[in-house]
Scaffold this motif. Structure first.
Motif, PDB file in Angstrom:
ATOM      1  N   PHE A   1       1.981 -12.381  -4.411  1.00  0.00           N
ATOM      2  CA  PHE A   1       1.183 -11.587  -3.472  1.00  0.00           C
ATOM      3  C   PHE A   1       0.559 -12.485  -2.406  1.00  0.00           C
ATOM      4  N   LEU A   2      -0.023 -13.589  -2.839  1.00  0.00           N
ATOM      5  CA  LEU A   2      -0.625 -14.527  -1.885  1.00  0.00           C
ATOM      6  C   LEU A   2       0.437 -15.187  -1.006  1.00  0.00           C
TER       7      LEU A   2
ATOM      8  N   ARG B   1       1.227 -12.716   1.598  1.00  0.00           N
ATOM      9  CA  ARG B   1       0.137 -12.676   2.567  1.00  0.00           C
ATOM     10  C   ARG B   1       0.242 -13.855   3.534  1.00  0.00           C
ATOM     11  N   ARG B   2       0.670 -15.004   3.030  1.00  0.00           N
ATOM     12  CA  ARG B   2       0.725 -16.215   3.849  1.00  0.00           C
ATOM     13  C   ARG B   2       1.989 -16.285   4.708  1.00  0.00           C
TER      14      ARG B   2
ATOM     15  N   GLY C   1       4.597 -13.772   4.764  1.00  0.00           N
ATOM     16  CA  GLY C   1       5.144 -12.503   5.212  1.00  0.00           C
ATOM     17  C   GLY C   1       6.503 -12.163   4.638  1.00  0.00           C
TER      18      GLY C   1
ATOM     19  N   GLY D   1       1.592  -8.015  -0.222  1.00  0.00           N
ATOM     20  CA  GLY D   1       0.775  -8.985   0.499  1.00  0.00           C
ATOM     21  C   GLY D   1       1.116  -9.042   1.967  1.00  0.00           C
ATOM     22  N   ALA D   2       2.421  -8.994   2.271  1.00  0.00           N
ATOM     23  CA  ALA D   2       2.853  -9.046   3.667  1.00  0.00           C
ATOM     24  C   ALA D   2       2.391  -7.821   4.446  1.00  0.00           C
TER      25      ALA D   2
ATOM     26  N   GLY E   1      -0.343  -6.346   4.073  1.00  0.00           N
ATOM     27  CA  GLY E   1      -1.783  -6.392   4.279  1.00  0.00           C
ATOM     28  C   GLY E   1      -2.609  -5.652   3.254  1.00  0.00           C
TER      29      GLY E   1
ATOM     30  N   SER F   1      -5.205  -5.027   0.508  1.00  0.00           N
ATOM     31  CA  SER F   1      -6.408  -5.807   0.217  1.00  0.00           C
ATOM     32  C   SER F   1      -6.331  -6.415  -1.178  1.00  0.00           C
ATOM     33  N   ASN F   2      -7.070  -7.501  -1.380  1.00  0.00           N
ATOM     34  CA  ASN F   2      -7.084  -8.156  -2.686  1.00  0.00           C
ATOM     35  C   ASN F   2      -7.604  -7.225  -3.772  1.00  0.00           C
TER      36      ASN F   2
ATOM     37  N   PHE G   1      -4.977  -4.582  -4.581  1.00  0.00           N
ATOM     38  CA  PHE G   1      -3.885  -5.193  -5.322  1.00  0.00           C
ATOM     39  C   PHE G   1      -4.278  -5.434  -6.768  1.00  0.00           C
TER      40      PHE G   1
ATOM     41  N   ILE H   1       5.447  -5.427   9.559  1.00  0.00           N
ATOM     42  CA  ILE H   1       5.056  -6.806   9.254  1.00  0.00           C
ATOM     43  C   ILE H   1       5.937  -7.821   9.976  1.00  0.00           C
TER      44      ILE H   1
END
Length: 326
Positions: free
Chosen positions: A68-69, A72-73, A75, A126-127, A129, A131-132, A135, A234
């Motif tokens: 997931f992270l 997010r980083r 994509g 994550g890509a 967007g 939210s933490n 998720f 994304i």
């Protein structure tokens, strides 16, 4: 197999945690059998049910959380990397996009039971967007459902598990050889299917430069972006004027497509597989000329990036060129 029972009896929670974490990180480790056996042992009082459940949930959260992270980083590139190493790379992309687009956060639950998608759903969330907090809520619920399902299965058939393990132990070598042969046959079959899918003798391609020239002179053609809505959210790369129509929507929009004199389709997928499949589908539907953009959106974006590079400064001009001006 008795060694497996002994290991789980002694270090059940730790083994379940490591197997689950490895599975969620994408390693070829089947966590489900460990959970089923652990469920049977828990019913027999040889393991703590709560400890094993918590270990499985924690392994899920840490493994999926890492992806997931990463999503997010980095994509969409992370999801494409995971699908690229899959035996069904293009199917993996389309299926994961479909599940996440249709179910949103609930897809994290469904994905755990869909082979080839379970590792892809977290980075895509994550890509996109997510939210933490959201998720973590969906991931915890999904982990609980997944773990409880297999543990309950083991508890339900705990009497038969010992018999099954005994049989497997007696034919261990034979079972291993048969399993290896079946796996090799499956891999060979999937490889052959992918080779067949990549045969493009019947498909006409167009290079980026030719398409750009055609668009510049106002040629009467329609460019179709086959990527999903979620992907386009994304990934801001785009071909100007392209119409977004996913592969699954092509049949429903044939009338609109038939009005075009010429079609160029593209995707962002390994070996242009979705675009090639779309071109074949549209050709069979009677559309006169359908071409595939070679290299898809990645090739288009690369050409755009080259055009946007600044011109070299005078100081960067080689001495020989400076001595002989044009």
């Amino acid at each position: 197999m008795n060694d497996l029972v002994a290991l789980l009896s002694a270090q059940g929670a730790a083994v379940v945690f490591l197997a689950t974490l490895a599975t969620r990180l994408g390693a070829p480790v089947p966590a489900a059998p460990f959970l089923i056996v652990a469920g049977g042992l828990a019913v027999g009082g040889q393991l703590s049910f709560i400890a094993v459940l918590l270990a499985a949930v924690l392994g899920n959260i840490l493994g999926d959380g890492a992806w997931f992270l990463a999503g997010r980083r980095w994509g969409y590139r992370v999801m494409r990397f995971l699908c690229r190493i899959s035996l069904s790379a293009d199917t993996c992309v389309r299926r994961s996009e479909s599940i996440l687009g249709r179910w949103g956060g609930l897809s994290l639950i469904a994905a755990k039971f869909v082979p080839g998608v379970s590792v892809v759903a977290p980075p895509m969330a994550g890509a996109l967007g997510m939210s933490n907090t959201r998720f973590m809520a969906y991931e915890t619920l999904a982990a609980l459902i997944w773990a409880l399902g297999f543990l309950a299965l083991g508890g339900l058939f705990h009497g038969a598990i010992q018999d099954v393990l005994a049989v497997m132990s007696s034919v261990g070598l034979t079972a291993t050889l048969v399993g290896t042969l079946l796996l090799a046959a499956f891999v060979a079959w999937r490889y052959r299917e992918r080779r067949i899918a990549r045969q493009v003798e019947d498909i006409e391609h167009v290079e980026v430069g030719a398409l750009r020239e055609a668009l510049a002179v106002g040629a009467r053609l329609m460019v179709v972006d086959l990527r999903s809505v979620e992907t386009r959210k994304i990934d801001d790369r785009a071909v100007p004027g392209a119409v977004g129509i996913t592969y699954g929507e092509l049949d429903d929009r044939l009338a609109e497509l038939q009005a075009a004199r010429e079609l160029v389709v593209f995707c962002d997928c390994p070996n242009d597989e979705t675009a090639i499949a779309a071109a074949r589908l549209l050709s069979k539907a009677g559309l006169p000329r359908v071409r595939v953009l070679a290299g898809g959106i990645a090739a288009w974006a690369a050409a755009e990036a080259l055009d946007s590079e600044p011109a070299p400064l005078d100081a960067d001009v080689p001495p020989a060129a400076a001595a002989h001006p044009a």
